[in-house]
Design an enzyme around this catalytic site. Structure first.
Site, PDB file in Angstrom:
ATOM      1  N   THR A 175       0.971  -1.107   0.099  1.00 30.60           N
ATOM      2  CA  THR A 175      -0.207  -0.047   0.124  1.00 30.60           C
ATOM      3  C   THR A 175       0.685   1.349   0.008  1.00 30.60           C
ATOM      4  O   THR A 175       1.826   0.841   0.172  1.00 30.60           O
ATOM      5  CB  THR A 175      -0.883   0.633   1.271  1.00 30.60           C
ATOM      6  OG1 THR A 175      -1.744  -0.919   1.164  1.00 30.60           O
ATOM      7  CG2 THR A 175      -1.548   1.601   1.350  1.00 30.60           C
ATOM      8  N   ARG A 203     -14.313  -7.670  -0.107  1.00 34.42           N
ATOM      9  CA  ARG A 203     -13.273  -7.032   1.176  1.00 34.42           C
ATOM     10  C   ARG A 203     -12.401  -6.281   1.261  1.00 34.42           C
ATOM     11  O   ARG A 203     -12.108  -5.813   0.292  1.00 34.42           O
ATOM     12  CB  ARG A 203     -12.243  -8.761   1.239  1.00 34.42           C
ATOM     13  CG  ARG A 203     -11.015  -8.169   2.886  1.00 34.42           C
ATOM     14  CD  ARG A 203      -9.806  -7.366   2.774  1.00 34.42           C
ATOM     15  NE  ARG A 203      -8.865  -7.348   3.154  1.00 34.42           N
ATOM     16  CZ  ARG A 203      -7.930  -6.248   3.433  1.00 34.42           C
ATOM     17  NH1 ARG A 203      -7.974  -5.972   2.032  1.00 34.42           N
ATOM     18  NH2 ARG A 203      -7.179  -6.006   4.334  1.00 34.42           N
TER      19      ARG A 203
HETATM   20  N1  ASP Z   1      -3.291  -2.603   5.044  1.00 32.72           N
HETATM   21  C1  ASP Z   1      -3.854  -2.648   2.906  1.00 32.72           C
HETATM   22  C2  ASP Z   1      -4.915  -3.288   3.458  1.00 32.72           C
HETATM   23  O1  ASP Z   1      -5.330  -4.209   4.865  1.00 32.72           O
HETATM   24  C3  ASP Z   1      -2.835  -3.785   2.631  1.00 32.72           C
HETATM   25  C4  ASP Z   1      -1.608  -3.219   2.908  1.00 32.72           C
HETATM   26  O2  ASP Z   1      -1.205  -1.954   3.503  1.00 32.72           O
HETATM   27  O3  ASP Z   1      -0.873  -4.045   1.501  1.00 32.72           O
HETATM   28  O4  ASP Z   1      -6.174  -3.524   2.376  1.00 32.72           O
END
Ligand code: ASP
Length: 309
Positions: A175, A203
């Site tokens: 992310t 989700r």
């Molecule tokens: N926090 C993000 C999620 O759960 C994933 C990530 O940080 O890459 O969608």
């Protein structure tokens, strides 16, 4: 220099099992180049007296276009082989916020989140409705293939072949996010993601949830998170850090470390980046590494990947 004229910017490109022996030379140098570019674009805006909000959006847009990160182009695949993107942005001045979830055809999810904040009466739009709003607003679209990369497809195939769930694998969250304080003392935060590889059933993670993965309030902090989103949602990480700073009087580093310890205690992993009302520019993570970078008016300019940097 008057303290209120300070600016600061922190960005991240995800946290996880990011260790020297796990990354190829290209992954290491490519990620650093992407972070350097995004940091440069965001800090130029702040240095010139621009808004924190513009700086965080611009920095995240750069990372969305970079295939090294799990956002926009290069995002993780859902279990059915589609790509569903989430993003959010928040203005600490007014606590106005916009976010989107399950985006499949808008080129810049963070740009769409900003449009939700500024041109709709809502905070969070999802799926087809969010895409309709994007079309009405005339935002740039992208074919699904534009977001796809062979490396992310390989990660999905490997997960499906091993018949494991998104959180059973050796996670490298990718992310992206940015937080800033501008010269006028305003804070802003933005986050963009493809979520986690192999996600199912529509989700939605923490990134587009205001107060969880993304939060900004001039009185306390701007926060962008990365990690096992379900834990960040349950704790309300962004808002919890803000609340500790505002009501307990903790500094941003102490507040961020305390909340990340809570994430860890519940079984989650990941990291946060934070800017504070006095220009503090910090990060905190529980994982071996985190793609991260920061720059401030005081001359700090740092790009790092591994935990020991
Ligand atoms: N926090 C993000 C999620 O759960 C994933 C990530 O940080 O890459 O969608």
């Amino acid at each position: 220099m008057n303290a209120m004229s300070d600016w600061s910017l922190v960005i991240h490109g995800g946290a996880g099992s990011i260790e020297r022996h796990r990354l190829t030379e290209e992954q290491d140098s490519g990620a650093r180049a992407g972070l350097t570019l995004a940091l440069g674009v965001g800090s130029a805006i702040l240095r010139d007296g621009g808004d924190a909000l513009d700086a965080v959006e611009a920095a995240v847009r750069v990372l969305e276009e970079d295939t090294h990160f799990n956002a926009g182009r290069g995002a993780a695949f859902s279990s059915d082989g589609s790509i569903e993107l989430d993003a959010a942005i928040m203005d600490g001045r007014t606590r106005a916020a916009g976010s989107v979830a399950g985006i499949t055809a808008t080129r810049s999810p963070v740009g769409l989140a900003r449009r939700v904040m500024e041109a709709s009466p809502h905070v969070l739009l999802s799926g087809d409705g969010a895409e309709r709003f994007a079309r009405e607003q005339g935002l740039a679209t992208a074919e699904p293939g534009w977001f796809e990369t062979t490396e992310r497809r390989r990660q999905l195939d490997e997960m499906l072949a091993r018949n494991v769930d998104a959180f059973d694998v050796d996670m490298k969250y990718g992310t992206v996010g940015a937080v800033a304080r501008d010269r006028a003392g305003h804070l802003a935060a933005a986050t963009s993601t493809g979520g986690v590889t192999g996600k199912r059933w529509g989700r939605i993670g923490d990134s587009p949830l205001i107060g969880a993965g993304t939060h900004a309030d001039d009185r306390s902090s701007a926060v962008s998170c990365t990690g096992s989103g379900e834990f960040f949602i349950r704790i309300g990480v962004g808002h919890e850090i803000a609340a500790r700073i505002r009501m307990l009087g903790e500094g941003p580093q102490i507040a961020a470390d305390a909340v990340m310890a809570e994430v860890r205690a519940l079984g989650g992993t990941g990291g946060v980046i934070v800017t504070g009302p006095h220009g503090e520019a910090i990060w905190s993570f529980t994982t071996p590494g985190m793609y991260r970078a920061r720059a401030t008016a005081a001359g700090v300019r740092e790009v790092a990947v591994y935990g020991d940097e």
